[in-house]
Write an enzyme that holds these catalytic residues in place. Structure first.
Site, PDB file in Angstrom:
ATOM      1  N   LYS A   1       6.191  -0.634   5.114  1.00 46.77           N
ATOM      2  CA  LYS A   1       6.359  -1.997   5.020  1.00 46.77           C
ATOM      3  C   LYS A   1       7.214  -2.368   6.486  1.00 46.77           C
ATOM      4  CE  LYS A   1       4.783  -3.334   0.839  1.00 46.77           C
ATOM      5  NZ  LYS A   1       4.389  -2.018   0.137  1.00 46.77           N
TER       6      LYS A   1
HETATM    7  C1  PLP Z   1       3.102  -1.610  -0.148  1.00 45.55           C
HETATM    8  C2  PLP Z   1       3.135  -0.153  -0.208  1.00 45.55           C
HETATM    9  C3  PLP Z   1       1.869   0.494  -0.603  1.00 45.55           C
HETATM   10  C4  PLP Z   1       0.315  -0.315  -0.732  1.00 45.55           C
HETATM   11  O1  PLP Z   1       0.102  -1.115   0.557  1.00 45.55           O
HETATM   12  P1  PLP Z   1      -0.941  -2.231   0.652  1.00 45.55           P
HETATM   13  O2  PLP Z   1      -0.877  -2.569   1.909  1.00 45.55           O
HETATM   14  O3  PLP Z   1      -0.505  -3.280  -0.372  1.00 45.55           O
HETATM   15  O4  PLP Z   1      -2.210  -1.763   0.223  1.00 45.55           O
HETATM   16  C5  PLP Z   1       1.675   1.972  -0.860  1.00 45.55           C
HETATM   17  N1  PLP Z   1       2.725   2.660  -0.742  1.00 45.55           N
HETATM   18  C6  PLP Z   1       3.930   2.106  -0.580  1.00 45.55           C
HETATM   19  C7  PLP Z   1       5.151   3.077  -0.617  1.00 45.55           C
HETATM   20  C8  PLP Z   1       4.249   0.528  -0.594  1.00 45.55           C
HETATM   21  O5  PLP Z   1       5.250   0.122  -0.200  1.00 45.55           O
END
Ligand code: PLP
Length: 469
Positions: free
Chosen positions: A117
């Site tokens: 993120k």
């Molecule tokens: C947010 C997240 C996901 C999922 O990603 P999306 O874009 O919501 O599909 C997967 N793994 C981790 C570690 C995350 O923080």
């Protein structure tokens, strides 16, 4: 470039406007009216560019001159900085590690909060700061988190002069690492609220505050940092191109496997493909919260009760960004999407037509793992390579192995978090090695924390916010 709503009944917006907007007024999500197209020769000419140079090539057509190129370059350079010690810790930004025959892990956890993120939220923070300064405007970010989003958003916005950021997490229900990543950021504009309730209570508090913003001081508005924000998706397109180019693309096809929750990350991969990147397979990996796997495999997109898993960042009942995919699958017919989403809201289920389902199956493979299988994968991969996967990444790796059509095409598994972020799960897998926090975080448990515990009561939360802004 104009941005339009998936439900076809909201004003179209400019790039800067869309960055400052959450949901469209018709309840839809914003998307660019047209996608930039890159020829294979053009993509090939980017071979050897570093991550930031490549990001500029890919992001620039979406911004379409609204931000001067030189300024955009500065924003990108600051977002993917590897020099200051505060940003990314690996010079490649998104390094690849081989874990099997023609199988690679794309490490997207080299940013400040150890999850992918950071790629979107580092950029969004700098972008907001820039746009707000230019407009001489101040905003309030309010978001709910079950862990990863909150810390990445706080890291992204801690230096933004025109942003106050409030992140609500469920009191005593996030991991110690996750909480400390948020609460040890002591800048004056960062406010952590530990709400006495669960994640849904946090989310409802945020939704109610967006719906009636009259508690805010004159001239302030709320801005969303969850993955409905278009700028987040856009920033994530870059690493699909980057990984492909590193493994012989574009003249050689590659495949991607993505541990999926809200469908933001894999949707960026789909967009990369639509923009001209030769991609063979896009694999959706889910945990027991498997609405996407059920939808692709059985045409069952019904909301089921939430299951708490070892991969908490993928614990979702409904994937909000799937609406963007449905929009494309229905040839961008906003009225059809409005009908579909209204029916889903009323009946809790959504059935795809035969043609749409066939298109979805051609684009995506999917696989679901429960916690037990997730632990097995962490164990297997460690035994064969001594490489430690976090539980989210393990889901992507196994989904790739179970659905792979060709072993001659490189399979790139997105590693969405560092294993030290989820030490309990990794320990459960019975590894000899405990995951170790990276050097810059080793004093995390000694740092001073600051957060406010509040009751699940909107008056209390909003009074606290008023006092802090
Ligand atoms: C947010 C997240 C996901 C999922 O990603 P999306 O874009 O919501 O599909 C997967 N793994 C981790 C570690 C995350 O923080």
């Amino acid at each position: 470039m104009k941005y339009i709503s998936t439900r076809g009944d909201a004003p179209s917006l400019s790039f800067e406007e869309v960055v400052l907007t959450g949901l469209a007024s018709d309840g839809g999500l914003y998307l660019p009216e047209t996608l930039p197209q890159f020829s294979q020769d053009e993509i090939a000419s980017w071979t050897g560019l570093d991550y930031k140079e490549l990001a500029l090539k890919i992001i620039s057509p979406f911004v379409d001159g609204e931000i001067p190129e030189a300024d955009l370059k500065c924003l990108i350079d600051a977002s993917y900085d590897t020099v200051s010690g505060k940003g990314f810790r690996h010079e490649a930004i998104a390094p690849l590690v081989q874990t099997g025959h023609n199988e690679w892990v794309l490490e997207l956890f080299q940013g400040p909060t150890l999850a992918f993120k950071d790629f979107a939220l580092q950029f969004l923070g700098h972008l907001l700061d820039y746009v707000l300064k230019k407009r001489n405007q101040k905003v309030v970010i309010m978001g709910a988190t079950s862990g990863d989003t909150g810390s990445a958003a706080i890291e992204g916005c801690r230096d933004c002069e025109n942003v106050d950021i409030f992140i609500l997490h469920p009191y005593q229900r996030v991991s110690d690492v996750q909480r400390r990543q948020m609460t040890t950021v002591l800048e004056d504009n960062v406010h952590n609220i530990a709400l006495k309730g669960n994640f849904d209570d946090c989310q409802n508090m945020v939704k109610a505050s967006f719906a009636d913003q009259s508690f805010l001081p004159e001239g302030r508005q709320l801005v969303a940092v969850n993955s409905i924000n278009w700028a987040r998706i856009m920033a994530q397109i870059v690493y699909y191109f980057y990984a492909s180019l590193a493994l012989g693309g574009p003249y050689r096809k590659v495949s991607f496997s993505v541990p999926t929750g809200n469908f933001g990350d894999i949707f960026a991969g789909y967009l990369a493909k639509r923009m001209g990147l030769p991609v063979e397979q896009l694999v959706i990996g889910t945990n027991s919260n498997d609405i996407l796997h059920r939808c692709i495999s059985d045409n069952d997109h019904s909301a089921q009760p939430l299951v708490h898993s070892l991969s908490p960042s993928m614990d979702i009942m409904v994937s909000s960004n799937f609406e963007r995919m449905l929009f494309d699958l229905h040839d961008r017919d906003g009225a059809a999407i409005k009908q579909l989403m209204d029916a889903f809201k009323a009946g809790g289920d959504l059935k795809l037509g035969d043609e749409v389902l066939a298109k979805a199956r051609e684009l995506f493979s999917s696989y679901r793992l429960d916690d037990e299988e997730t632990l097995e994968v962490i164990r297997d991969v460690f035994d064969s390579t001594e490489y430690l996967l976090d539980p989210h990444t393990a889901i992507g790796v196994q989904a790739a192995r179970k659905t792979r059509r060709s072993t001659s095409t490189p399979m790139i598994c997105l590693a969405t978090a560092h294993p030290a972020k989820f030490p309990e799960a990794v320990k459960k897998a019975g590894q000899a090695a405990d995951p170790v926090l990276p050097h810059h975080m080793q004093d995390l448990f000694e740092r001073e924390e600051r957060y406010q515990v509040l009751d699940n009561e909107i008056g209390q939360v909003q009074a606290f916010m008023q006092a802090q802004i």
